[in-house]
Every structure is written in structure tokens, then in C-alpha cells.
Motif scaffolding. Structure first.
Motif, PDB file in Angstrom:
ATOM      1  N   PHE A 137      99.623  77.045  72.625  1.00  0.00           N
ATOM      2  CA  PHE A 137      98.198  77.922  71.903  1.00  0.00           C
ATOM      3  C   PHE A 137      97.026  76.830  72.148  1.00  0.00           C
ATOM      4  CE2 PHE A 137      95.734  80.045  68.116  1.00  0.00           C
ATOM      5  CZ  PHE A 137      96.327  81.441  68.427  1.00  0.00           C
ATOM      6  N   PRO A 138      95.970  77.626  72.540  1.00  0.00           N
ATOM      7  CA  PRO A 138      94.702  77.098  72.769  1.00  0.00           C
ATOM      8  C   PRO A 138      94.270  76.635  71.421  1.00  0.00           C
ATOM      9  CG  PRO A 138      94.073  79.292  72.280  1.00  0.00           C
ATOM     10  CD  PRO A 138      95.391  79.335  72.937  1.00  0.00           C
ATOM     11  N   ALA A 139      93.902  75.307  71.470  1.00  0.00           N
ATOM     12  CA  ALA A 139      93.435  74.225  70.839  1.00  0.00           C
ATOM     13  C   ALA A 139      91.724  74.924  69.859  1.00  0.00           C
ATOM     14  CB  ALA A 139      93.699  73.224  71.158  1.00  0.00           C
ATOM     15  N   SER A 140      91.058  75.440  70.948  1.00  0.00           N
ATOM     16  CA  SER A 140      89.735  75.726  70.628  1.00  0.00           C
ATOM     17  C   SER A 140      89.775  76.808  69.489  1.00  0.00           C
ATOM     18  CB  SER A 140      89.000  76.299  71.987  1.00  0.00           C
ATOM     19  OG  SER A 140      89.355  77.007  72.875  1.00  0.00           O
ATOM     20  N   HIS A 141      90.920  77.672  69.481  1.00  0.00           N
ATOM     21  CA  HIS A 141      91.414  78.686  68.909  1.00  0.00           C
ATOM     22  C   HIS A 141      90.705  78.766  67.191  1.00  0.00           C
ATOM     23  CE1 HIS A 141      92.241  82.509  66.729  1.00  0.00           C
ATOM     24  NE2 HIS A 141      91.912  83.365  68.210  1.00  0.00           N
ATOM     25  N   PRO A 142      90.093  79.734  66.488  1.00  0.00           N
ATOM     26  CA  PRO A 142      89.919  79.571  65.380  1.00  0.00           C
ATOM     27  C   PRO A 142      90.717  79.471  64.314  1.00  0.00           C
ATOM     28  CG  PRO A 142      88.486  80.305  65.256  1.00  0.00           C
ATOM     29  CD  PRO A 142      88.467  80.396  67.062  1.00  0.00           C
ATOM     30  N   LEU A 143      92.295  79.781  64.725  1.00  0.00           N
ATOM     31  CA  LEU A 143      93.605  79.680  64.398  1.00  0.00           C
ATOM     32  C   LEU A 143      94.215  78.924  64.504  1.00  0.00           C
ATOM     33  CD1 LEU A 143      94.182  83.616  65.058  1.00  0.00           C
ATOM     34  CD2 LEU A 143      93.769  82.920  62.262  1.00  0.00           C
ATOM     35  N   ASP A 159      89.829  86.851  55.557  1.00  0.00           N
ATOM     36  CA  ASP A 159      89.164  85.338  54.731  1.00  0.00           C
ATOM     37  C   ASP A 159      88.961  84.187  54.227  1.00  0.00           C
ATOM     38  OD1 ASP A 159      87.190  87.891  56.504  1.00  0.00           O
ATOM     39  OD2 ASP A 159      86.240  88.342  55.015  1.00  0.00           O
ATOM     40  N   GLN A 160      89.868  84.801  52.635  1.00  0.00           N
ATOM     41  CA  GLN A 160      90.495  83.516  52.244  1.00  0.00           C
ATOM     42  C   GLN A 160      91.354  82.399  53.421  1.00  0.00           C
ATOM     43  OE1 GLN A 160      91.103  86.107  49.201  1.00  0.00           O
ATOM     44  NE2 GLN A 160      92.211  84.763  48.358  1.00  0.00           N
ATOM     45  N   ARG A 161      91.669  83.410  54.203  1.00  0.00           N
ATOM     46  CA  ARG A 161      93.132  82.264  54.745  1.00  0.00           C
ATOM     47  C   ARG A 161      92.014  81.994  56.120  1.00  0.00           C
ATOM     48  NH1 ARG A 161      96.304  86.204  54.778  1.00  0.00           N
ATOM     49  NH2 ARG A 161      95.868  86.378  56.899  1.00  0.00           N
ATOM     50  N   MET A 162      91.582  82.269  56.343  1.00  0.00           N
ATOM     51  CA  MET A 162      90.902  81.650  57.865  1.00  0.00           C
ATOM     52  C   MET A 162      89.730  80.348  56.992  1.00  0.00           C
ATOM     53  SD  MET A 162      91.090  83.015  60.087  1.00  0.00           S
ATOM     54  CE  MET A 162      89.704  82.529  61.081  1.00  0.00           C
ATOM     55  N   ALA A 163      89.502  80.384  55.828  1.00  0.00           N
ATOM     56  CA  ALA A 163      88.499  79.373  55.358  1.00  0.00           C
ATOM     57  C   ALA A 163      89.295  78.077  55.052  1.00  0.00           C
ATOM     58  CB  ALA A 163      88.234  80.348  53.823  1.00  0.00           C
ATOM     59  N   GLU A 164      90.227  78.380  54.444  1.00  0.00           N
ATOM     60  CA  GLU A 164      91.779  77.341  54.119  1.00  0.00           C
ATOM     61  C   GLU A 164      91.543  76.964  55.319  1.00  0.00           C
ATOM     62  OE1 GLU A 164      92.390  76.517  51.626  1.00  0.00           O
ATOM     63  OE2 GLU A 164      94.356  75.255  51.790  1.00  0.00           O
ATOM     64  N   VAL A 165      91.687  77.356  56.371  1.00  0.00           N
ATOM     65  CA  VAL A 165      92.555  76.544  57.815  1.00  0.00           C
ATOM     66  C   VAL A 165      90.396  75.982  57.864  1.00  0.00           C
ATOM     67  CG1 VAL A 165      92.382  77.248  60.178  1.00  0.00           C
ATOM     68  CG2 VAL A 165      93.982  78.418  58.762  1.00  0.00           C
ATOM     69  N   LYS A 166      90.288  76.752  58.344  1.00  0.00           N
ATOM     70  CA  LYS A 166      88.631  75.708  58.724  1.00  0.00           C
ATOM     71  C   LYS A 166      88.737  74.469  57.549  1.00  0.00           C
ATOM     72  CE  LYS A 166      83.864  75.886  59.602  1.00  0.00           C
ATOM     73  NZ  LYS A 166      84.001  74.642  58.675  1.00  0.00           N
ATOM     74  N   PHE A 218     101.038  85.348  53.352  1.00  0.00           N
ATOM     75  CA  PHE A 218      99.946  83.477  53.831  1.00  0.00           C
ATOM     76  C   PHE A 218     100.874  84.019  55.272  1.00  0.00           C
ATOM     77  CE2 PHE A 218      98.794  79.841  54.504  1.00  0.00           C
ATOM     78  CZ  PHE A 218      97.517  79.341  54.247  1.00  0.00           C
ATOM     79  N   PRO A 219     101.216  84.612  56.130  1.00  0.00           N
ATOM     80  CA  PRO A 219     102.332  84.686  57.339  1.00  0.00           C
ATOM     81  C   PRO A 219     101.662  83.143  58.377  1.00  0.00           C
ATOM     82  CG  PRO A 219     100.317  86.130  57.886  1.00  0.00           C
ATOM     83  CD  PRO A 219      99.995  85.431  55.955  1.00  0.00           C
ATOM     84  N   VAL A 220     101.981  82.480  58.702  1.00  0.00           N
ATOM     85  CA  VAL A 220     102.094  81.547  59.934  1.00  0.00           C
ATOM     86  C   VAL A 220     102.835  81.729  60.621  1.00  0.00           C
ATOM     87  CG1 VAL A 220     102.030  79.037  60.247  1.00  0.00           C
ATOM     88  CG2 VAL A 220     101.036  80.116  57.505  1.00  0.00           C
ATOM     89  N   TYR A 226      95.669  89.553  65.495  1.00  0.00           N
ATOM     90  CA  TYR A 226      95.816  90.894  64.583  1.00  0.00           C
ATOM     91  C   TYR A 226      95.785  90.597  63.241  1.00  0.00           C
ATOM     92  CZ  TYR A 226      97.348  95.542  63.022  1.00  0.00           C
ATOM     93  OH  TYR A 226      97.845  96.403  62.310  1.00  0.00           O
ATOM     94  N   LEU A 227      96.674  89.898  62.833  1.00  0.00           N
ATOM     95  CA  LEU A 227      96.998  88.776  61.848  1.00  0.00           C
ATOM     96  C   LEU A 227      96.588  88.147  60.520  1.00  0.00           C
ATOM     97  CD1 LEU A 227     100.833  88.386  62.449  1.00  0.00           C
ATOM     98  CD2 LEU A 227     100.120  90.652  60.432  1.00  0.00           C
ATOM     99  N   GLY A 228      95.702  87.480  61.457  1.00  0.00           N
ATOM    100  CA  GLY A 228      94.350  86.446  60.772  1.00  0.00           C
ATOM    101  C   GLY A 228      95.589  85.702  60.302  1.00  0.00           C
ATOM    102  N   ALA A 229      96.331  85.304  61.196  1.00  0.00           N
ATOM    103  CA  ALA A 229      97.764  84.366  61.309  1.00  0.00           C
ATOM    104  C   ALA A 229      97.672  82.797  62.026  1.00  0.00           C
ATOM    105  CB  ALA A 229      99.339  85.015  61.118  1.00  0.00           C
ATOM    106  N   PRO A 230      97.036  81.821  60.558  1.00  0.00           N
ATOM    107  CA  PRO A 230      97.300  79.980  61.379  1.00  0.00           C
ATOM    108  C   PRO A 230      97.801  80.095  62.188  1.00  0.00           C
ATOM    109  CG  PRO A 230      97.309  80.613  58.889  1.00  0.00           C
ATOM    110  CD  PRO A 230      97.682  81.963  59.500  1.00  0.00           C
ATOM    111  N   VAL A 231      98.245  79.402  63.548  1.00  0.00           N
ATOM    112  CA  VAL A 231      99.535  78.833  64.302  1.00  0.00           C
ATOM    113  C   VAL A 231      99.321  77.373  63.945  1.00  0.00           C
ATOM    114  CG1 VAL A 231     100.069  79.089  66.851  1.00  0.00           C
ATOM    115  CG2 VAL A 231      98.385  80.950  65.609  1.00  0.00           C
TER     116      VAL A 231
END
Ligand SMILES: Cc1ncc(C[n+]2csc(CCOP(=O)(O)OP(=O)(O)O)c2C)c(N)n1
Ligand SMILES: [Mg+2]
Length: 572
Positions: free
Chosen positions: A239-245, A344-351, A200-202, A224-229
Motif C-alpha cells: 500500500f502506498p506509504a504516502s496515503h493518509p489511510l 472523520d473520527q476514524r481519519m483523525a484517529e489514524v492521524k 471501524f473497518p480495517v 470508499y470506506l475510509g478504512a485504515p490500511v
């Protein structure tokens, strides 16, 4: 070598360093050089108070990425700079503070406007030069500019006023601009190893990402990592606020989503951030710092590596270069990228966390009514904010709460008062930013208390034709401090209630436009009018006295009194 006067050498050096604007108040001490500014292509911006001039140099620098420059009369003109140079120091702004001094022939005799000018700035500058002879003026001027950029902070150029006169034979020094290394290969390898193994890199994207022009590199690594920012405290434009990460800012009045996300990290890449102590305190009752995670910290200043938080991999390097090098290692080495398996799990958690936080922001304190509730007015301003706006914020309760409502798509857009935290920062800083970027709207958020310290620079905007927007939150109180009296001192208000005049009318009488707003539905229109206008506009928003969490819960405790006289002042 060319023969010239020291004043000519000085302005020629400024021009060689790319100086186009200098902020200050006129004074006899440097008039011999000032006289040449227009011919050297330098616009002198005459301000109302030197503190404002110092903040303008800071704002100019933060908006442009170039030097900010300020100058004043020896003695009182120079002492007026102290607060703004301290603020620039903690904002890492390359401001060159030029301090003409009493004449060398009478130094120490206690003449007119004499004070020792170097000690005041000793701890708030990266470098101080004292010009000991006229023939070193150009050399030391250039050095102040070189070091302000390479060490990322203010420098002071102290010039005995008689050293502007005479005749010298010199060459104008060429600017020295260093290429910042990405970091040592060993530490970059270690960083890549740790990140590759992360489940779970951040990424914490800090001010160094903005200053190194590294948002693109940070974004490529995150994708590349799918790392939340998450943004480091008050670097919401990293970091651009509209970005999904993107998860929003950490720190005081920051994003709960960012806090819930970083809490889950097993590896943190702190990119271009000193991880300042105030910016990483628990907030909203959330202890979010992941103390068991592996921490990689990248900063170009070795002194801040591991200074506040324990780190496992310190990288002394430029944020942009380090992000690029780490990505290169991950893409081309033999490391398996653990985090690719559960992206995908990480992205779902971010969302999930972001949706929950947005839902809370959409209901929290959004009541209709007049005067306007703070969270409501901040949301209205956010909705109407032009996409390319530069926003500065002051120190105060409403300004601090705005941290949750300020989102940016591009860097060099958000200039908060940072960790020096002085009231009166935002407006002059916005003025300087507007001078640097006349093509972008510049908007200052300011409390009514802090406005009393900074409204005089409305004069500068009118006189110098700088169409800046000030949004003044009129809640009739030094609210941030009153909050402490509410929480800790049994509602005893000493010095925190404010009786105010009409700030909109004051603006009008100064020659600016004043707009008074007392209903939520007027706010968006007022902001649009102001930011598309070619005159300085002060929007006075009548706000309720509602207050958010205090600044310094970490540093206050309920008062105990021992003397009988003060017995009633104990709070259990
Ligand atoms: C130069 C300076 N003086 C005093 C303080 C202490 N201080 C911090 S916040 C604050 C109150 C700010 O009041 P206001 O600007 O009206 O904003 P509000 O909190 O009401 O939103 C004060 C006095 C400070 N940070 N800086
Ligand atoms: Mg106030």
C-alpha cells in the motif's frame, strides 16, 4: 510434431514459457542444453554459489512477477539449492528449480555426484516432476512452469542427465495461464455484509495484493470506506506509504500506529494474507490482534483460510478480484455503509496514531556519533533512499528494526527474507531483482554475520556486471542472537562476537566499489553514490552494538539447570 533432440525440446520450452534469464553454476550434467541457451535468447548468469543462484531466481521473480529459474550440476550443485528453495517457498515465489540428476542407467549404484534429489525438495515445492523418458522432457518442463505460477511457489524439474540426449518427435507445449477467480459469490456477499455494518473497518493488505497486482483495487476499497490500511508483516510495499489511510506494517519491529489502529477494529478485511503466526505476534508490548472483531480473510489458497486465526468469512479468491467485487457490492447493493457516518473520527484517529509514532521514531535512538546507532543509520538510509528503489532485507537485529523505516510507494519493491528467515537471503535476492529490473536501484540491507554468508556473490555482480548495492551493518556481532544471551543467559556470549576484516576493502579487491562509513552524515551521500553508480557497491556502516527487541520472546524462557556442574548457569 517436429523431430528434435531433448535438449532442443527443453530450451524451446523454456523460451515458450518466456524465460530470459537462468541463474546457476555450469555443470556437465546439462551442458548439452546450456550450449543452446544463447541461441534461444536465454542469458545464463553464472553465480558464485548455487544458494545465491536460487535466491537470485527468487528476487528476479519477486521483482518481475515472472518465473525465476535456477539450474546446477547433479548432486552437490543441487543440494546447495535447498535453503534458497525453502526461502522461495515461504515467499510464494514461482521459482522453477531445474535439477539434472545422475544418469538413469547407473542410478542407485553410488557413482559420482549421486544423491536422491526429490526427497530434499518434497516439502518446499508445490510440484515435482521427474522426467522418466526423453520424450516427456518438454511436457514436464512446461508443467513445472505452469504449476509454479498457478500454485504460487517453487517447482522442481528433475532430469536424469542422459535424457537430454537422443531424438524425439514432439510439439512444444503452450503455457497454461489461469485466470484467478475473485471468490465465490456467496462469500463475497457475506464479506460485503460484514464490512457494510462495520463501525471501524480495517484492511490488512498482504503479499497477495502485491502478487495479484491489486494495490489499486485495495486502495479504491479503502478510500470508499475510509478504512485504515495496515501492511501484513514484511509486505510494506502492499500500500502506498504516502496515503493518509496507510498506517504501516504489523509484526516484529512494525508500526505502533498500525497496531493501535487494528486493535480498535470491529471488522478486519485480511486481503491476500495467510496471517502467518510470526507476523501477528504481540510487539512493542502491544496485544494488537482484535480477537473480538469479525475477520474476513481473502486468499487464493484455501488451505490458509482460518489456519492461524479464527475467521468469520473465508473467501477463497484472488486479492485483486475480491477487492473489486466487494467494492462493487458496496457501491451498487442496498447495504447502508455504517462506516461512512464516522469517517472523520476514524481519519483523525489514524492521524493521531501516525503522528505519535513518527514523533517517537524521530527521537528514538537518533543520537549523533561514531560508530552510528542502528536506528539513526536506518533513518538516514530511509531519507536518502531513491523513490523507485527495490530493497531486500536479511535476518538480523538491525535488518529487523528496519521494518519501521522502510516505506514504499509502489508494489514489488520490498523483498525481505520472509518467514523462512535465513541469514544470507538479502544480497543475492537483490542481485536477482536488479537483473529483472535494471532500471531500478536494488539495495540489500545485511548484517555483518549474514554478510559472511553472502559476500561471495559480489563476484557475480562484478563478473556479470550487475550494479547492486549492499549496505552492510558492521556491529561486530551476530546481534540478533546475542540479544537472547543478554536477555536470557546473563550476558554469556557463546559464538556471538565477530572479528571482522574491512568489508569495504574486500569489496574493492573483488573488483566492486567499497565505501566505509562511520558517521551519520556520510550515510545519505554514500547511498546516493551507490544507487546511481553502474558498479556494484558495498557500503560498510560501522554501527554500535545497541540491539532492539529480540525475535523470539515468545519461544524463550530463563534457563533452569539440574546438574551441580551447571548450577551457575541457572538464571532466575
Ligand atoms: C542460515 C541461518 N543461520 C543462523 C540463523 C540464526 N540467526 C538469526 S539472526 C542471526 C544473527 C544475525 O547477525 P548479523 O547478520 O550480524 O545481524 P545483526 O543481528 O548483528 O544486526 C542468526 C545467527 C539464521 N536465521 N539463518
Ligand atoms: Mg551483526
Amino acid at each position: 510434431m517436429t523431430q528434435m533432440t531433448p535438449s532442443e525440446a527443453f530450451v524451446e520450452t523454456l523460451a515458450a514459457q518466456g524465460v530470459t534469464h537462468v541463474f546457476g553454476i555450469v555443470g556437465s550434467a546439462y551442458m548439452d542444453a546450456l550450449d543452446l541457451f544463447p541461441a534461444a535468447g536465454i542469458r545464463f548468469i553464472s553465480v558464485a554459489h548455487e544458494q545465491g543462484g536460487g535466491h537470485m531466481a527468487d528476487g528476479f521473480s519477486r521483482a518481475s512477477g515472472r518465473h525465476g529459474v535456477c539450474i546446477a550440476q547433479n548432486g552437490p550443485g543441487i543440494t546447495n539449492f535447498v535453503t534458497s528453495i525453502a526461502a522461495a517457498y515461504w515467499a510464494h515465489s514461482p521459482v522453477v528449480c531445474i535439477t539434472p540428476e545422475t544418469g538413469s542407467k547407473t542410478q542407485g549404484l553410488g557413482g559420482f555426484q549421486e544423491t536422491e534429489q526429490l526427497p530434499f525438495f518434497e516439502k518446499i515445492t508445490k510440484y515435482q516432476a521427474h522426467v522418466s523418458r526423453p520424450d516427456r522432457l518438454a511436457e514436464l518442463t512446461a508443467r513445472c512452469f505452469d504449476r509454479a505460477i498457478s500454485e504460487r511457489g517453487p517447482t522442481q524439474l528433475n532430469i536424469p542427465r542422459d535424457h537430454f540426449y537422443g531424438m524425439v518427435d514432439i510439439d512444444i507445449p503452450k503455457p497454461i495461464r489461469i485466470e484467478r477467480p475473485a471468490g465465490g459469490p456467496g462469500s463475497l456477499d457475506a464479506a460485503a455484509d460484514a464490512i457494510a455494518k462495520a463501525k471501524f473497518p480495517v484492511i490488512v493488505s498482504g503479499g497477495g495484493v502485491v502478487m495479484s497486482d491489486g494495490v489499486k483495487e485495495c486502495l479504491e476499497l479503502a478510500e470508499y470506506l475510509g478504512a485504515p490500511v495496515v501492511n501484513s508483516y514484511l509486505h510494506n510495499d502492499s500500500f502506498p506509504a504516502s496515503h493518509p489511510l496507510w498506517c504501516g506494517p504489523l509484526g516484529y519491529q512494525g508500526s505502533k500506529a498500525a497496531m493501535q489502529i487494528i486493535k480498535q477494529a470491529d471488522v478486519v478485511l485480511a486481503l491476500g494474507t495467510r496471517l502467518g503466526p510470526f507476523g501477528t505476534l504481540p510487539q512493542h508490548g502491544i496485544e494488537y490482534w482484535p480477537s473480538n472483531a469479525q475477520i474476513i480473510q481473502v486468499d487464493s489458497d484455501h488451505r490458509v483460510l482460518g489456519l492461524v486465526k479464527q475467521v468469520d468469512v473465508p473467501v477463497c479468491g484472488d486479492a485483486k478480484g475480491a477487492a473489486r467485487e466487494i467494492l462493487h457490492r458496496l457501491q451498487t447493493g442496498n447495504r447502508a455503509i455504517t462506516g461512512h457516518g464516522n469517517r472523520d473520527q476514524r481519519m483523525a484517529e489514524v492521524k493521531k496514531q501516525k503522528d505519535a509514532w513518527e514523533a517517537e521514531l524521530n527521537t528514538w535512538g537518533q543520537a549523533d556519533g561514531s560508530p552510528v546507532a542502528p536506528r539513526r543509520l536506518l533513518r538516514e538510509l530511509e531519507r536518502a533512499m531513491p523513490k523507485n528503489a527495490m530493497v531486500t532485507t536479511d535476518i538480523g537485529n538491525i535488518c529487523s528494526v528496519s521494518n519501521s523505516y522502510l516505506r514504499f510507494e509502489q508494489p514489488n519493491s520490498f523483498f525481505a527474507a520472509m518467514s523462512f528467515g535465513n541469514c544470507g537471503y538479502a544480497f543475492p535476492t537483490a542481485v536477482g531483482a536488479k537483473v529483472a529490473r535494471p532500471d531500478r536501484p536494488a539495495v540489500a540491507y545485511v548484517g555483518d554475520g549474514a554478510w559472511g554468508m553472502s559476500l561471495l556473490e559480489t563476484l557475480t555482480c562484478v563478473r556479470e556486471n550487475i550494479p547492486t548495492t549492499a549496505v552492510v551493518f558492521n556491529n561486530g556481532q551476530w546481534g540478533a542472537e546475542k540479544k537472547n544471551q543478554i536477555d536470557y543467559y546473563a550476558d554469556r556470549y557463546v559464538g556471538t562476537n565477530l572479528t571482522n576484516p574491512s568489508f569495504a576493502k574486500i569489496a574493492e579487491s573483488m573488483g566492486a566499489r567499497g565505501i566505509k562509513v562511520d558517521r551519520p552524515d556520510q550515510i545519505g551521500d554514500a547511498l546516493k553514490t551507490a544507487t546511481s553508480s553502474d558498479v556494484c557497491t558495498v557500503i560498510e556502516i560501522m554501527a554500535t552494538q545497541e540491539l532492539g527487541d529480540p525475535f523470539r520472546r515468545d519461544a524463550l524462557s530463563k534457563p533452569k539447570r539440574m546438574l551441580k556442574k551447571y548450577a551457575a548457569y541457572t538464571v532466575e
